[in-house]
Enzyme design. Structure first.
Site, mmCIF file in Angstrom:
data_model
loop_
_atom_site.group_PDB
_atom_site.id
_atom_site.type_symbol
_atom_site.label_atom_id
_atom_site.label_comp_id
_atom_site.label_asym_id
_atom_site.label_seq_id
_atom_site.Cartn_x
_atom_site.Cartn_y
_atom_site.Cartn_z
ATOM 1 N N HIS A 202 0.806 -1.224 0.000
ATOM 2 C CA HIS A 202 0.000 0.000 0.000
ATOM 3 C C HIS A 202 0.835 1.268 0.000
ATOM 4 O O HIS A 202 0.286 2.364 -0.180
ATOM 5 C CB HIS A 202 -0.918 0.016 1.227
ATOM 6 C CG HIS A 202 -0.197 0.280 2.506
ATOM 7 N ND1 HIS A 202 0.681 -0.637 3.061
ATOM 8 C CD2 HIS A 202 -0.197 1.344 3.329
ATOM 9 C CE1 HIS A 202 1.175 -0.138 4.161
ATOM 10 N NE2 HIS A 202 0.661 1.054 4.359
ATOM 11 N N HIS B 58 1.580 6.906 -0.470
ATOM 12 C CA HIS B 58 0.796 6.053 0.438
ATOM 13 C C HIS B 58 -0.647 6.006 -0.064
ATOM 14 O O HIS B 58 -1.313 7.033 -0.134
ATOM 15 C CB HIS B 58 0.856 6.647 1.849
ATOM 16 C CG HIS B 58 0.338 5.755 2.920
ATOM 17 N ND1 HIS B 58 -0.993 5.447 3.069
ATOM 18 C CD2 HIS B 58 0.985 5.089 3.911
ATOM 19 C CE1 HIS B 58 -1.146 4.646 4.101
ATOM 20 N NE2 HIS B 58 0.036 4.408 4.643
#
Length: 624
Positions: A529, A545
């Site tokens: 992620h 992110h």
């Protein structure tokens, strides 16, 4: 604002009594489970006098109050007289795998810690009195207090039975009965390791004293079984038969399967930690001590408590707790140096107010009030705590009881390996103080130095040249196609307050992350992620992110195109993700882009405030 007024103000900003499902508190945080997180005014709470910060995790609001949390919680309980074991908690937004497990463990362990911490400190004091010849170890007085200290550890399953029952919304007294079964001294022959239930079902005879996971697993099963029978047994006889049937079914399963499973998971987890420490003491200390402030910042530090408690249960001591002690002292030392170096009176007052709680063991005032503002001091605390923990671990530093790490609990560390504690403390304080002194004003000093380079009056041509250079130093293009969204809409203080560096949030329209420049992949998170990249030409470091709390998805919904160490060209695809899948788990899907080394540049300006962007638009304008 006194504690009562603060409690009233917090209640107002979380949506009032009707929006509170239940609440509890840990050592530094008031944890409020709300029904509708959209009614929570997080900004307003953070502006209240006495509030150090907030965290919103699903439907749980964490209000960080430091040492005054118990007083405020008491006032809050007068305003909201909720039985915290009652009500239906909505876990729909907390079913996040690892994150949910850690939150559950924290909620169960935290209420049970005060007596255990007291017992650990008492054990340390007893050892100190005996070691220095101040008391006779065979005296009745010492025997009495030693029994008082030991019982808090030995009967730990009883404490956890109560807090587990509250967390899992089941009957506390039936849970205590299960704890009693775990602790029951079955009369068996010497060397016998099993008893036979019904003559065929083997039950392992295990010493569950001081254990953590067995009773938690058992009460979890009880909550489901009891709920099943309560809903189906006629109300007239439910009080008799629901508990009976629940225990008859739960107890054998717990003793045959869940309790041994929890016991061996805990044992092997403790063994794994010890193996890592034995394999590389300095590395283990550096990792645990160095990352502790970051865990505190995210509210995840309580996740380490089960491991440290299991160390004490398995080996009679905890080396990890010694590492945490070093980090705690580092987090208290950095604000002390900031107090002496800060120029503004207000900054001095904030720093000094964080020092005493920090040395006692409550470091949130230091983290949120000082270290989050002075990035150099945060780096110093991480390095100082990590290096001190490494030294302590190398020389065998350990705690002989589970305590809240701080100067008042040092007696619990007296014994074998105490030299490591002493050397670790000295190293921690010196390294942290020196690094804080050097790094705190490093970047400000750099700007002042650059301003003094040219003392002659600037001519128009000079001004034009300087302006042109500043404008064209470095432009960072967008790695995302989509729409800029307001940073204050991101419900994560680490990003919304730009703690890691200059930050922009983008709602992606094509679910793809591209390389904004020629770069090297510096870090790839196992859960896919988040990615860290560094510009090959200018050294700009970006953290990209995807979403908030998406670590809980454990890689599901993400397709990684690169690996750590790869060199990529501008425009190359790095990562793709499934936005609908992320949203289906009730998680935020915004892409967060952070210049993590912002402090190394003279200025880092965000180019767009709002609007649509593509790969040709600039996100940041940087002056070296």
């Amino acid at each position: 604002m006194n504690n009562q007024e603060l409690a009233e103000a917090i209640l107002k900003e979380v949506g009032g009594k009707k929006n509170i499902q239940n609440f509890t508190n840990c050592m530094t945080r008031l944890r409020l489970q709300v029904k509708d997180e959209n009614k929570v005014n997080q900004k307003a709470i953070e502006q209240l006098s006495g509030v150090l910060g907030t965290q919103l995790q699903g439907t749980q609001v964490q209000v960080i109050l430091g040492g005054k949390v118990l007083s405020v919680a008491n006032e809050f309980s007068k305003l909201v007289p909720i039985n915290n074991s009652g009500g239906q908690e909505d876990d729909s937004q907390n079913k996040g795998g690892i994150s949910h497990v850690l939150n559950t463990l924290s909620a169960i362990l935290t209420p049970a810690l005060p007596p255990v911490i007291a017992g650990g400190l008492m054990k340390g004091l007893i050892f100190m009195f005996i070691n220095f010849g101040w008391a006779d170890g065979a005296s009745d007085t010492i025997i009495f207090f030693n029994g008082l200290a030991d019982c808090m550890f030995y009967f730990f399953p009883f404490l956890l039975a109560v807090s587990s029952a509250k967390k899992f919304k089941t009957n506390e007294y039936i849970a205590l009965a299960l704890a009693g079964l775990l602790m029951y001294p079955f009369a068996i022959a010497d060397g016998q390791q099993f008893i036979q239930l019904f003559g065929i079902i083997p039950i392992a005879v295990v010493n569950y004293s001081s254990s953590v996971l067995p009773i938690i697993f058992s009460v979890w099963l009880l909550s489901h079984v009891l709920r099943f029978f309560t809903a189906r047994v006629p109300e007239m006889v439910s009080m008799i038969f629901s508990p009976l049937l629940s225990l008859v079914i739960t107890a054998p399963i717990a003793m045959c399967l869940l309790a041994p499973l929890g016991y061996y998971i805990g044992e092997y987890l403790a063994i794994a930690v010890k193996w890592l420490i034995d394999f590389s003491p300095w590395l283990a200390g550096l990792i645990v001590g160095g990352t502790r402030p970051i865990l505190v910042l995210g509210g995840m530090h309580h996740a380490m408590n089960p491991i440290m408690q299991q160390e004490v249960a398995s080996f009679g001591y905890s080396q990890m707790l010694a590492m945490v002690l070093m980090s705690t002292l580092a987090q208290a030392t950095a604000p002390l140096v900031v107090y002496f170096k800060a120029k503004k009176v207000e900054e001095k007052q904030v720093a000094l107010s964080a020092v005493i709680p920090g040395y006692i063991g409550i470091t949130e005032p230091a983290i949120y009030g000082v270290l989050a503002k002075y990035r150099g001091a945060m780096i110093a605390a991480c390095l100082g705590g990590g290096i001190g923990a490494a030294v302590s671990t190398i020389f065998g530093g350990r705690s002989f009881g589970f305590v809240m790490p701080g100067v008042l609990s040092i007696p619990a560390f007296i014994g074998e390996g105490f030299l490591g504690i002493v050397l670790g403390i000295v190293t921690t304080v010196i390294v942290t103080a020196v690094l804080t002194f050097v790094l705190m004003d490093r970047f400000n000093a750099k700007e002042k130095k650059e301003k003094k380079k040219n003392t002659r009056p600037l001519e128009n041509s000079d001004i034009e040249a300087v302006t042109a250079k500043q404008v064209s130093d470095l432009e960072i293009q967008s790695p995302v196609i989509g729409d800029i969204i307001p940073l204050d809409s991101i419900e994560d203080a680490t990003f919304s307050k730009e703690i890691l560096g200059k930050t922009i949030a983008v709602s992606s329209t094509d679910e793809t992350i591209y390389a904004p420049f020629d770069a090297e992949i510096k870090a790839v998170f196992p859960t896919k992620h988040a990615i860290g990249i560094e510009s090959l030409e200018d050294g700009v470091e970006l953290l990209i992110h995807v979403g908030l709390d998406t670590v809980s998805l454990e890689g599901q919904g993400f397709k990684l195109k690169v690996k750590q160490g790869d060199r990529i060209k501008k425009g190359e695809t790095i990562l793709s993700f499934n936005r609908e899948y992320i949203r289906s788990k009730n998680l935020e899907d915004a892409v967060i882009v952070v210049v993590t080394n912002s402090e190394t540049f003279k200025t880092v300006d965000k180019v767009p405030e709002l609007g649509s962007i593509d790969l040709q638009n600039n996100l940041f304008s940087i002056t070296k």
